[in-house]
Design a protein around this motif. Structure first.
Motif, short mmCIF file in Angstrom:
data_model
loop_
_atom_site.label_atom_id
_atom_site.label_comp_id
_atom_site.label_asym_id
_atom_site.label_seq_id
_atom_site.Cartn_x
_atom_site.Cartn_y
_atom_site.Cartn_z
N ASP A 1 0.84 -1.21 0.00
CA ASP A 1 0.00 0.00 0.00
C ASP A 1 0.87 1.26 0.00
O ASP A 1 0.58 2.23 -0.70
CB ASP A 1 -0.94 0.02 1.21
CG ASP A 1 -2.05 -1.01 1.11
OD1 ASP A 1 -2.28 -1.55 0.00
OD2 ASP A 1 -2.69 -1.27 2.15
N GLY A 2 1.95 1.23 0.77
CA GLY A 2 2.85 2.38 0.81
C GLY A 2 3.53 2.61 -0.53
O GLY A 2 3.66 3.76 -0.99
N LEU A 3 3.98 1.55 -1.17
CA LEU A 3 4.61 1.68 -2.49
C LEU A 3 3.64 2.24 -3.53
O LEU A 3 4.01 3.08 -4.35
CB LEU A 3 5.16 0.34 -2.95
CG LEU A 3 6.43 -0.14 -2.24
CD1 LEU A 3 6.74 -1.58 -2.63
CD2 LEU A 3 7.59 0.78 -2.56
N ILE A 4 2.41 1.76 -3.48
CA ILE A 4 1.40 2.27 -4.42
C ILE A 4 1.14 3.75 -4.17
O ILE A 4 1.09 4.55 -5.10
CB ILE A 4 0.11 1.44 -4.33
CG1 ILE A 4 0.35 0.03 -4.89
CG2 ILE A 4 -1.04 2.13 -5.05
CD1 ILE A 4 -0.77 -0.94 -4.66
N ALA A 5 0.99 4.12 -2.90
CA ALA A 5 0.73 5.53 -2.57
C ALA A 5 1.89 6.42 -3.01
O ALA A 5 1.68 7.50 -3.55
CB ALA A 5 0.48 5.67 -1.07
N GLU A 6 3.13 5.96 -2.78
CA GLU A 6 4.31 6.75 -3.14
C GLU A 6 4.46 6.90 -4.65
O GLU A 6 5.03 7.88 -5.12
CB GLU A 6 5.57 6.11 -2.58
CG GLU A 6 5.72 6.21 -1.09
CD GLU A 6 6.91 5.43 -0.58
OE1 GLU A 6 7.80 5.08 -1.38
OE2 GLU A 6 6.95 5.15 0.64
N ASN A 7 4.00 5.93 -5.39
CA ASN A 7 4.22 5.91 -6.84
C ASN A 7 2.93 5.99 -7.64
O ASN A 7 2.89 5.58 -8.80
CB ASN A 7 4.99 4.65 -7.22
CG ASN A 7 6.34 4.60 -6.55
OD1 ASN A 7 7.23 5.37 -6.91
ND2 ASN A 7 6.49 3.71 -5.58
N LEU A 8 1.89 6.55 -7.05
CA LEU A 8 0.58 6.58 -7.69
C LEU A 8 0.61 7.30 -9.04
O LEU A 8 0.04 6.82 -10.02
CB LEU A 8 -0.45 7.23 -6.76
CG LEU A 8 -1.90 7.15 -7.21
CD1 LEU A 8 -2.31 5.69 -7.44
CD2 LEU A 8 -2.81 7.80 -6.19
N GLU A 9 1.31 8.41 -9.09
CA GLU A 9 1.37 9.15 -10.35
C GLU A 9 2.05 8.32 -11.44
O GLU A 9 1.60 8.31 -12.59
CB GLU A 9 2.10 10.48 -10.17
CG GLU A 9 1.25 11.54 -9.50
CD GLU A 9 -0.04 11.81 -10.26
OE1 GLU A 9 -0.02 11.99 -11.49
OE2 GLU A 9 -1.10 11.85 -9.59
N ALA A 10 3.11 7.63 -11.10
CA ALA A 10 3.81 6.79 -12.08
C ALA A 10 2.88 5.67 -12.56
O ALA A 10 2.85 5.36 -13.76
CB ALA A 10 5.08 6.21 -11.48
N PHE A 11 2.14 5.06 -11.66
CA PHE A 11 1.21 4.00 -12.05
C PHE A 11 0.12 4.55 -12.98
O PHE A 11 -0.26 3.89 -13.93
CB PHE A 11 0.58 3.33 -10.83
CG PHE A 11 1.54 2.46 -10.06
CD1 PHE A 11 2.29 1.48 -10.70
CD2 PHE A 11 1.69 2.60 -8.69
CE1 PHE A 11 3.17 0.67 -9.99
CE2 PHE A 11 2.56 1.81 -7.97
CZ PHE A 11 3.31 0.85 -8.61
N ARG A 12 -0.37 5.73 -12.66
CA ARG A 12 -1.40 6.34 -13.51
C ARG A 12 -0.85 6.62 -14.91
O ARG A 12 -1.53 6.42 -15.90
CB ARG A 12 -1.93 7.62 -12.89
CG ARG A 12 -2.85 7.36 -11.72
CD ARG A 12 -3.46 8.64 -11.21
NE ARG A 12 -4.42 8.31 -10.16
CZ ARG A 12 -4.63 9.07 -9.09
NH1 ARG A 12 -3.95 10.18 -8.92
NH2 ARG A 12 -5.50 8.71 -8.19
N GLU A 13 0.37 7.09 -14.97
CA GLU A 13 1.01 7.37 -16.26
C GLU A 13 1.20 6.08 -17.06
O GLU A 13 0.95 6.04 -18.26
CB GLU A 13 2.36 8.06 -16.03
CG GLU A 13 2.96 8.68 -17.24
CD GLU A 13 2.14 9.81 -17.84
OE1 GLU A 13 2.20 9.95 -19.08
OE2 GLU A 13 1.43 10.54 -17.10
N LEU A 14 1.61 5.03 -16.38
CA LEU A 14 1.79 3.74 -17.07
C LEU A 14 0.47 3.15 -17.55
O LEU A 14 0.43 2.44 -18.54
CB LEU A 14 2.47 2.75 -16.12
CG LEU A 14 3.95 3.00 -15.85
CD1 LEU A 14 4.43 2.09 -14.72
CD2 LEU A 14 4.77 2.77 -17.10
N ALA A 15 -0.61 3.47 -16.85
CA ALA A 15 -1.92 2.92 -17.21
C ALA A 15 -2.50 3.58 -18.45
O ALA A 15 -3.44 3.05 -19.04
CB ALA A 15 -2.88 3.09 -16.04
N LYS A 16 -1.95 4.71 -18.88
CA LYS A 16 -2.51 5.41 -20.04
C LYS A 16 -2.25 4.64 -21.32
O LYS A 16 -1.39 3.92 -21.53
CB LYS A 16 -1.90 6.80 -20.17
CG LYS A 16 -2.39 7.73 -19.07
CD LYS A 16 -1.79 9.10 -19.27
CE LYS A 16 -2.26 10.03 -18.16
NZ LYS A 16 -1.69 11.37 -18.32
#
Length: 83
Positions: A68-83
């Protein structure tokens, strides 16, 4: 994991004499049942099992917290990858 060789029981012997397995658990804390000469099953006292389950649950919660901490810290990167 080290196991006392006296706690090893072949599957056929465990099937024929399960009371021997329970005596081993009472004496040694566990019994290892061999299948095809390889450790396959562990029989432990229920209190020991309960402790193992508590440790497993604590480990699971710790892993989930880290994830959960890793996801929260890298949420923007995950959103960018999901595009």
């Amino acid at each position: 994991m080290t196991v006392d060789t006296n706690a090893l029981v072949p599957m056929t012997e465990a099937n024929q004499n399960f009371s021997k397995v329970t005596r081993l658990v009472d004496q040694a804390g566990l019994a290892v049942i061999l299948k095809n000469n390889r450790p396959r099953y562990i029989v432990v006292d229920f209190a020991e099992y309960d402790e193992l389950q508590a440790v497993r649950e604590a480990r699971k919660q710790k892993v989930e917290a880290v994830a959960d901490g890793l996801i929260a810290e890298n949420l923007e990167a995950f959103r960018e990858l999901a595009k």
